[in-house]
Enzyme design. Structure first.
Site, mmCIF file in Angstrom:
data_model
loop_
_atom_site.group_PDB
_atom_site.id
_atom_site.type_symbol
_atom_site.label_atom_id
_atom_site.label_comp_id
_atom_site.label_asym_id
_atom_site.label_seq_id
_atom_site.Cartn_x
_atom_site.Cartn_y
_atom_site.Cartn_z
ATOM 1 C CE1 TYR A 146 -3.966 -2.033 0.083
ATOM 2 C CE2 TYR A 146 -3.213 -2.917 2.171
ATOM 3 C CZ TYR A 146 -4.100 -2.941 1.112
ATOM 4 O OH TYR A 146 -5.114 -3.867 1.076
ATOM 5 C CG ASP A 206 -2.749 -12.416 6.369
ATOM 6 O OD1 ASP A 206 -3.175 -13.560 6.139
ATOM 7 O OD2 ASP A 206 -3.480 -11.407 6.339
ATOM 8 C CG HIS A 449 2.915 -7.660 -2.255
ATOM 9 N ND1 HIS A 449 1.921 -7.093 -1.497
ATOM 10 C CD2 HIS A 449 3.953 -7.840 -1.427
ATOM 11 C CE1 HIS A 449 2.356 -6.949 -0.259
ATOM 12 N NE2 HIS A 449 3.582 -7.382 -0.188
ATOM 13 C CE1 TYR A 530 -8.626 -3.789 2.658
ATOM 14 C CE2 TYR A 530 -8.911 -2.656 4.745
ATOM 15 C CZ TYR A 530 -8.217 -3.545 3.964
ATOM 16 O OH TYR A 530 -7.113 -4.191 4.477
ATOM 17 N NE ARG A 531 -4.457 -0.855 4.680
ATOM 18 C CZ ARG A 531 -3.996 -1.793 5.514
ATOM 19 N NH1 ARG A 531 -4.632 -2.941 5.640
ATOM 20 N NH2 ARG A 531 -2.914 -1.587 6.223
HETATM 21 C C1 EUG Z 1 -4.380 -9.236 3.079
HETATM 22 C C2 EUG Z 1 -5.518 -8.843 3.735
HETATM 23 C C3 EUG Z 1 -5.876 -7.516 3.725
HETATM 24 C C4 EUG Z 1 -5.104 -6.589 3.063
HETATM 25 C C5 EUG Z 1 -3.959 -6.970 2.427
HETATM 26 C C6 EUG Z 1 -3.598 -8.308 2.447
HETATM 27 C C7 EUG Z 1 -4.050 -10.650 3.081
HETATM 28 C C8 EUG Z 1 -3.123 -11.221 2.324
HETATM 29 C C9 EUG Z 1 -7.968 -7.858 4.757
HETATM 30 O O1 EUG Z 1 -6.987 -7.017 4.318
HETATM 31 O O2 EUG Z 1 -5.520 -5.283 3.062
HETATM 32 C C10 EUG Z 1 -2.868 -12.658 2.364
#
Ligand code: EUG
Length: 609
Positions: A146, A206, A449, A530-531
């Site tokens: 992000y 995560d 990514h 959402y982002r």
């Molecule tokens: C993930 C989950 C997110 C996000 C970026 C990555 C998960 C990656 C629920 O939000 O904003 C496996």
């Protein structure tokens, strides 16, 4: 495996370090990733350095930085004039976006400063107002995918809050809450609670290296029943753009004899308008301290449910909805695709497929068949909570519900080998921060990514609409589709992970074009993100246009009232202060691909032809 990469720092030496328990794994993970890198660690930078803030001469900048050095001490001000090093997750740069999508030195700061106290943050804000130099606060800068630590306006001064403001100010075992500064990572908070022997869980995303505070105010997600981080925060302390200090919630009521209010971490809204929301995903203030609720530990059982057929996706979603609305599913489970079974082995894509373009569906199946879950298409990673009897009842309900999908199969950790990803999920879903999720970065060399993160109703036909858009555009732009759906009862965060080789301008340009078209097509169907990454913030913000852009005009009204000089994170989340508006700073439509082609990301008039 080569052992030429030194172990990452530990929490004993750096606030951003790894817990001792993960050092060996971390060293392995880092070595595995970096040994496949073909990019040099850094490239010579071009032009005069540092990159200056807008409307500031070099003489003015030097004068201003001299003052800042007086305020903070020279050792707490780094000029960004050295080579840029992308590093690795635990040793990430605070000079630029390590996962660059434009050129590596497009989104760069002029300097990075390290305040040690709230008073120093206030002093920096006053300094910025005096010199009209934009500042860009980060907690720990691990907002990877992000934008990381990168400021939206080149030449901004980055405030790295975390390096010196990383105290856990309080853990209240009875109230089950804590109070943290920006530099407290999930790793650090977890270790401290273990050290104190408290029966409390934290909630981790995560990957566990991020800032507890930073992730919550960016409205990040984790996977225990407390997985909605902003919904589980309680009380903020904020430095406003004019240097004033504000406490929200019950913190606004002074405690006895100057103490913190005893209910600051107990009740969120207090009295009057609930102000906290406008300090999340905004540029209205610098959050310097935050309360967070902790979950009392409880029994838990993780499992997977596998589904063999690709086309059952909407039916799976239909079964999830009532289970989540009734809270039979008590946390935020993930629905993943079989391609992640391949990617979470940490093997490169080339081990499975060397052809051009995305790995074909039948090739995924063929390799999945040799892995522990077999030739599956979709994998639901769930966890149930409570005592053993309650969990058994819940699992019966869930198994029965999903048995409507042909070939659905439920498996438990003991059914799978020790290195299967489910064992990592057991940790994450019971509040133990880990690193494992980084494994898919081995998919391509020099992997970076970018997340595409729309909110989709938990409804089969709507989910299928977004899924079809994403599938089609990934095929068009030649990327593997790597979806992770974080599911709740009424909506799902449908996270698409575009993994690209950051040494390739062509891949970057395709990734950006894919992103741009996904944002536009999803919006045309009524779905929004959402982002998003800072380079796509204008684009995403512009899709929230109902009522002649009423929401953005409202945000701009607040922004101009709180930050008349436009010094705080201009452009963050698509919100530009008056001083920057109408000058062509916004990046909309195909301008994002122009940026990647090296035309720059400053105001339109300064971009190269
Ligand atoms: C993930 C989950 C997110 C996000 C970026 C990555 C998960 C990656 C629920 O939000 O904003 C496996």
């Amino acid at each position: 495996m080569s052992s030429s990469f030194p172990p990452p720092p530990t929490l004993a030496t750096a606030h951003s370090g790894l817990p001792e328990r993960l050092v060996d794994l971390g060293t392995e993970s880092k070595t595995r990733l970096l040994s496949k890198r073909t990019l040099p660690e850094s490239v010579p930078r071009q032009g005069e350095l540092p990159v200056l803030p807008p409307d500031t001469t070099r003489a003015e900048f030097n004068q201003a930085i001299g003052e800042l050095q007086q305020i903070l001490g020279t050792e707490h001000v780094d000029i960004n004039d050295k080579p840029l090093v992308d590093g690795w997750y635990v040793e990430h740069p605070n000079t630029h976006d390590a996962f660059h999508i434009a050129l590596q030195d497009d989104l760069v700061s002029s300097a990075v400063v390290y305040p040690g106290t709230v008073e120093e943050v206030q002093a920096i804000v006053r300094w910025a107002n005096k010199h009209k130099i934009p500042i860009y606060p980060i907690s720990m800068g691990r907002n990877i995918g992000y934008g990381g630590t990168a400021p939206r306006v080149p030449g901004s001064v980055v405030l790295d809050l975390g390096r010196r403001m990383n105290r856990i100010l309080n853990v209240d075992a009875e109230n089950a809450s804590c109070l943290v500064e920006p530099g407290v990572s999930y790793f650090a908070l977890y270790e401290e609670i273990q050290r104190r022997g408290l029966p409390l869980w934290i909630d981790t995303p995560d990957v566990g290296g991020g800032s507890v505070l930073g992730n919550a105010i960016d409205r990040g997600v984790g996977y225990t029943p407390y997985g909605d981080h902003f919904a589980n925060h309680c009380g903020l302390e904020i430095v406003l753009p004019n240097g004033e200090l504000l406490r929200t919630g019950m913190g606004a009521l002074p405690g006895r004899e100057g103490a913190d209010n005893p209910t600051w971490q107990s009740f969120q809204p207090a009295y009057g308008p609930y102000a906290d929301g406008i300090f999340s995903q905004s540029n209205f203030g610098i959050v310097v301290c935050m309360g967070m609720w902790l979950m009392p530990e409880v029994g838990h059982q993780s499992y997977v449910i596998t589904f063999p057929r690709e086309e059952d996706f909407p039916d799976i979603v239909e079964i999830i909805r009532p289970l989540a609305q009734q809270r039979v599913l008590g946390n935020i489970p993930q629905l993943r695709h079989a391609i992640q079974e391949l990617a979470t082995t940490a093997k490169p894509k080339s081990d499975f497929y060397t052809g051009p373009g995305p790995i074909p569906r039948d090739v995924i199946q063929q390799h999945a068949a040799t892995l522990p879950l077999g030739a599956v298409s979709w994998v639901f990673y769930g966890t149930q909570y409570g005592d053993a009897a309650s969990i058994a009842t819940q699992l019966d309900i869930i198994r029965k519900a999903f048995s409507a999908i042909p070939g659905a199969k439920m498996l438990f950790p003991e059914d799978l080998p020790a290195d299967h990803y489910l064992h990592s999920r057991v940790h994450v879903c019971s509040g133990v921060p880990v690193l494992r999720e980084l494994d898919w970065l081995n998919w391509v060399p020099n992997a970076a990514h970018l997340f595409f993160s729309p909110i989709v109703p938990t409804r089969g036909k709507d989910a299928q609409v977004v899924h079809d858009i994403v599938v089609r555009l990934h095929a068009k732009y030649g990327f593997d589709l790597i979806p992770t759906l974080c599911v709740a009862g009424r909506e799902m965060h449908y996270i698409v992970n575009i993994v690209y080789d950051r040494s390739s301008l062509d891949e970057k340009r395709r990734a950006a074009a894919c992103m741009r078209e996904m944002i536009a097509e999803a919006a045309a169907e009524g779905f929004g993100e959402y982002r998003t990454h800072i380079l796509f913030a204008d684009m995403v913000a512009s899709t929230y246009s109902w009522g002649d852009n009423a929401l953005m005009r409202f945000n701009e009204t607040i922004k101009d009232a709180l930050d008349p000089n436009g010094i705080l994170a201009p452009g963050r989340n698509g919100i530009w202060p008056r001083r920057f508006r109408g000058k062509g700073w916004e990046i909309l439509g195909s301008e994002v691909e122009d940026a990647i082609a090296g035309r720059g990301i400053g105001p339109k008039s300064e971009r190269k032809a």
